[in-house]
Design a protein around this motif. Structure first.
Motif, PDB file in Angstrom:
ATOM      1  N   UNK A 244     -61.093 -33.462  20.932  1.00 22.87           N
ATOM      2  CA  UNK A 244     -60.455 -33.972  22.146  1.00 22.87           C
ATOM      3  C   UNK A 244     -59.889 -32.811  22.965  1.00 22.87           C
ATOM      4  N   UNK A 245     -60.114 -32.825  24.264  1.00 20.65           N
ATOM      5  CA  UNK A 245     -59.648 -31.746  25.145  1.00 20.65           C
ATOM      6  C   UNK A 245     -58.347 -32.130  25.823  1.00 20.65           C
ATOM      7  N   UNK A 246     -57.438 -31.173  25.911  1.00 22.07           N
ATOM      8  CA  UNK A 246     -56.134 -31.382  26.557  1.00 22.07           C
ATOM      9  C   UNK A 246     -56.196 -30.800  27.962  1.00 22.07           C
ATOM     10  N   UNK A 247     -55.848 -31.602  28.980  1.00 25.19           N
ATOM     11  CA  UNK A 247     -55.874 -31.087  30.348  1.00 25.19           C
ATOM     12  C   UNK A 247     -54.528 -30.505  30.767  1.00 25.19           C
ATOM     13  N   UNK A 248     -53.430 -30.977  30.142  1.00 21.46           N
ATOM     14  CA  UNK A 248     -52.111 -30.453  30.512  1.00 21.46           C
ATOM     15  C   UNK A 248     -51.071 -30.906  29.509  1.00 21.46           C
ATOM     16  N   UNK A 249     -49.995 -30.133  29.431  1.00 22.67           N
ATOM     17  CA  UNK A 249     -48.791 -30.539  28.718  1.00 22.67           C
ATOM     18  C   UNK A 249     -47.736 -30.820  29.774  1.00 22.67           C
ATOM     19  N   UNK A 250     -47.122 -31.992  29.719  1.00 27.56           N
ATOM     20  CA  UNK A 250     -46.068 -32.357  30.661  1.00 27.56           C
ATOM     21  C   UNK A 250     -44.734 -32.295  29.932  1.00 27.56           C
ATOM     22  N   UNK A 251     -43.892 -31.336  30.338  1.00 27.16           N
ATOM     23  CA  UNK A 251     -42.535 -31.222  29.798  1.00 27.16           C
ATOM     24  C   UNK A 251     -41.649 -32.167  30.601  1.00 27.16           C
ATOM     25  N   UNK A 252     -41.219 -33.242  29.972  1.00 28.11           N
ATOM     26  CA  UNK A 252     -40.547 -34.329  30.679  1.00 28.11           C
ATOM     27  C   UNK A 252     -39.034 -34.278  30.480  1.00 28.11           C
ATOM     28  N   UNK A 253     -38.315 -34.818  31.459  1.00 25.86           N
ATOM     29  CA  UNK A 253     -36.856 -34.980  31.413  1.00 25.86           C
ATOM     30  C   UNK A 253     -36.128 -33.651  31.213  1.00 25.86           C
ATOM     31  N   UNK A 254     -36.532 -32.653  31.980  1.00 30.45           N
ATOM     32  CA  UNK A 254     -35.874 -31.354  31.890  1.00 30.45           C
ATOM     33  C   UNK A 254     -34.519 -31.394  32.591  1.00 30.45           C
ATOM     34  N   UNK A 255     -33.496 -30.893  31.920  1.00 28.98           N
ATOM     35  CA  UNK A 255     -32.146 -30.860  32.476  1.00 28.98           C
ATOM     36  C   UNK A 255     -31.994 -29.667  33.417  1.00 28.98           C
ATOM     37  N   UNK A 256     -31.018 -29.704  34.323  1.00 27.98           N
ATOM     38  CA  UNK A 256     -30.759 -28.537  35.185  1.00 27.98           C
ATOM     39  C   UNK A 256     -30.477 -27.300  34.348  1.00 27.98           C
ATOM     40  N   UNK A 257     -30.762 -26.125  34.909  1.00 29.45           N
ATOM     41  CA  UNK A 257     -30.622 -24.877  34.160  1.00 29.45           C
ATOM     42  C   UNK A 257     -29.187 -24.590  33.771  1.00 29.45           C
ATOM     43  N   UNK A 258     -28.235 -24.916  34.637  1.00 30.06           N
ATOM     44  CA  UNK A 258     -26.822 -24.591  34.355  1.00 30.06           C
ATOM     45  C   UNK A 258     -25.941 -25.795  34.665  1.00 30.06           C
ATOM     46  N   UNK A 259     -25.986 -26.838  33.827  1.00 30.21           N
ATOM     47  CA  UNK A 259     -25.132 -28.006  34.081  1.00 30.21           C
ATOM     48  C   UNK A 259     -23.660 -27.662  33.887  1.00 30.21           C
ATOM     49  N   UNK A 260     -22.798 -28.315  34.673  1.00 24.80           N
ATOM     50  CA  UNK A 260     -21.362 -28.036  34.597  1.00 24.80           C
ATOM     51  C   UNK A 260     -20.745 -28.540  33.302  1.00 24.80           C
ATOM     52  N   UNK A 261     -21.288 -29.618  32.771  1.00 26.45           N
ATOM     53  CA  UNK A 261     -20.740 -30.194  31.543  1.00 26.45           C
ATOM     54  C   UNK A 261     -21.116 -29.306  30.346  1.00 26.45           C
ATOM     55  N   UNK A 262     -20.130 -28.824  29.547  1.00 24.92           N
ATOM     56  CA  UNK A 262     -20.437 -27.964  28.390  1.00 24.92           C
ATOM     57  C   UNK A 262     -21.369 -28.635  27.378  1.00 24.92           C
ATOM     58  N   UNK A 263     -21.197 -29.951  27.197  1.00 25.47           N
ATOM     59  CA  UNK A 263     -22.061 -30.656  26.249  1.00 25.47           C
ATOM     60  C   UNK A 263     -23.510 -30.627  26.718  1.00 25.47           C
ATOM     61  N   UNK A 264     -23.735 -30.866  28.013  1.00 25.63           N
ATOM     62  CA  UNK A 264     -25.085 -30.813  28.562  1.00 25.63           C
ATOM     63  C   UNK A 264     -25.630 -29.396  28.572  1.00 25.63           C
ATOM     64  N   UNK A 265     -24.737 -28.402  28.707  1.00 24.16           N
ATOM     65  CA  UNK A 265     -25.186 -27.010  28.722  1.00 24.16           C
ATOM     66  C   UNK A 265     -25.835 -26.636  27.399  1.00 24.16           C
ATOM     67  N   UNK A 266     -25.257 -27.093  26.287  1.00 24.30           N
ATOM     68  CA  UNK A 266     -25.858 -26.819  24.981  1.00 24.30           C
ATOM     69  C   UNK A 266     -27.210 -27.476  24.831  1.00 24.30           C
ATOM     70  N   UNK A 267     -27.341 -28.710  25.323  1.00 27.94           N
ATOM     71  CA  UNK A 267     -28.621 -29.422  25.245  1.00 27.94           C
ATOM     72  C   UNK A 267     -29.656 -28.754  26.143  1.00 27.94           C
ATOM     73  N   UNK A 268     -29.206 -28.280  27.321  1.00 25.26           N
ATOM     74  CA  UNK A 268     -30.129 -27.601  28.238  1.00 25.26           C
ATOM     75  C   UNK A 268     -30.641 -26.298  27.634  1.00 25.26           C
TER      76      UNK A 268
END
Length: 407
Positions: A244-268
């Motif tokens: 089977x051939x893969x045409x693309x990988x879609x990286x979904x639900x990417x968080x902002x690079x520098x979220x203000x929330x410290x908890x989200x920053x660790x997840x990002x």
């Protein structure tokens, strides 16, 4: 007609990416059918359109398509109706035999689908969509990736089982069976069996043609993270094993690079680390990586979907697939032939290799495939194998008793 099979780890947003891919293609003027295996309300919410919950009584493998946007139709795989149609057909074809045995046929209301009916319905829908000329593109919202790999391997496996259990040479005398059936005044069981098997073989061959078509590709979806990365590697090796051939990988639900929330920053940060690793692996093999942002909420209809469609486009042309199963002739230098099987994502611990007659049984992780040996390798013995740079190289040495002698 082109076909895009969208799959990925559970919870990665496969339905959203499949819908965005279909909408992006429809906006270019194509007639697109989005076929979903999801029986819940997620496709309705993503498209902002209610899809029928049930199929038609004629046993079609999908529900009536609904136009969700200009050029975009959507439907569900109708597993129950497809299973009921198969069961009714078998009962009708075997009615004389059932009467002879004193069996009571099942009523239509009793024909509830059994476990394992969904893969057959999905495969039937793939073939049915490709046989018509109504659409230019088919986008399929597939089950989770490990289930999808097994589903895509199913036609070849079933065809092999049928050939082994009922080889063509056993059917050579089937011309006598109608005469025997007339003498006995009931259809002979063997006649019914062979007729059924022949129809199944035709159906499986049609599905296999769709899966092996140059216009059929797989689009992987993942929310970057340690678990998703490992699942993608295992699935990628399984997809490669089955061609089977893969045409693309879609990286979904990417968080902002520098979220203000410290908890989200660790997840990002965790997302970015996994995303970088995935890009290095996929881009090195020429596979496109597309990024879809997290909207900060659940998707709500076409307005939100359109904001993602621009990032979920398909390549203008499908890349020509090179023959992955190449045999390298090293007889002059090393006295061996090397069969190279690309298995990106595979690891040594999960590999298995067994020679059985003229076949090679290859396993990677939970996936396995029986590969017929090329004619030259059938006259050789396996002398070893090694995994390097994402490819399994199996070494063969000529068997003196079988290899043709030179003067």
């Amino acid at each position: 007609m082109r076909t895009v099979l969208v799959t990925g780890p559970g919870g990665a947003g496969r339905t959203t990416v499949a819908a965005a891919t279909a909408l992006a293609a429809a906006r270019t003027g194509r007639r697109v059918l989005l076929l979903t295996c999801d029986r819940g309300r997620a496709p309705d919410a993503v498209l902002g359109t209610a899809l029928p919950a049930r199929g038609t009584d004629d046993g079609a493998p999908w529900t009536p398509p609904v136009e969700a946007a200009p050029g975009l139709w959507a439907a569900r795989v109708a597993t129950g109706e497809h299973f009921g149609a198969l069961a009714r057909d078998l009962q009708e074809r075997g009615s004389s035999l059932l009467d002879l045995l004193g069996a009571t046929p099942l009523d239509p209301e009793e024909l509830t689908e059994l476990p394992g009916a969904e893969p057959l319905a999905i495969l039937a829908a793939l073939r049915a969509a490709r046989t018509g000329a109504r659409w230019d593109l088919l986008v399929v919202d597939m089950p989770p990736v490990h289930e999808s790999v097994r589903l895509l391997a199913l036609p070849e496996q079933l065809s092999r089982y049928l050939r082994r259990l009922l080889p063509p040479e056993r059917q050579a005398a089937r011309a006598l069976r109608p005469m025997l059936a007339q003498l006995a005044r009931v259809p002979m069981p063997a006649q019914l069996l062979y007729e059924t098997v022949e129809r199944w073989q035709e159906e499986l061959a049609g599905v296999q043609d769709v899966l092996e078509s140059a216009g059929t590709t797989v689009r992987l979806v993942a929310e970057p993270g340690p678990v998703a990365t490992e699942a993608l590697r295992t699935a990628r090796a399984g997809l490669a094993l089955h061609g089977c051939r893969i045409d693309a990988l879609v990286a979904n639900r990417l968080l902002p690079a520098a979220p203000a929330d410290p908890w989200l920053a660790g997840l990002a940060d965790e997302q970015r680390t996994a995303h970088k690793a995935l890009c290095e692996e996929f881009l090195a093999d020429g596979i496109t990586v597309r990024d879809l942002p997290h909207l900060g909420r659940s998707l709500r209809g076409l307005t939100d979907l359109e904001s993602l469609a621009d990032r979920a486009t398909l390549p203008e042309e499908v890349r020509e697939a090179a023959d992955p199963w190449t045999v390298e002739d090293r007889l002059a230098t090393d006295g061996m032939l090397v069969w190279r099987l690309p298995l990106p994502g595979a690891d040594r611990e999960g590999l298995g290799l067994v020679r059985r007659g003229d076949e090679l049984i290859v396993a990677t992780g939970p996936f396995r495939r029986v590969l017929p040996l090329p004619s030259a390798l059938r006259r050789c013995t396996v002398s070893g194998a090694g995994l390097r740079d994402g490819a399994l190289s199996v070494r063969f040495r000529p068997d003196p008793g079988l290899w043709p002698r030179t003067s």
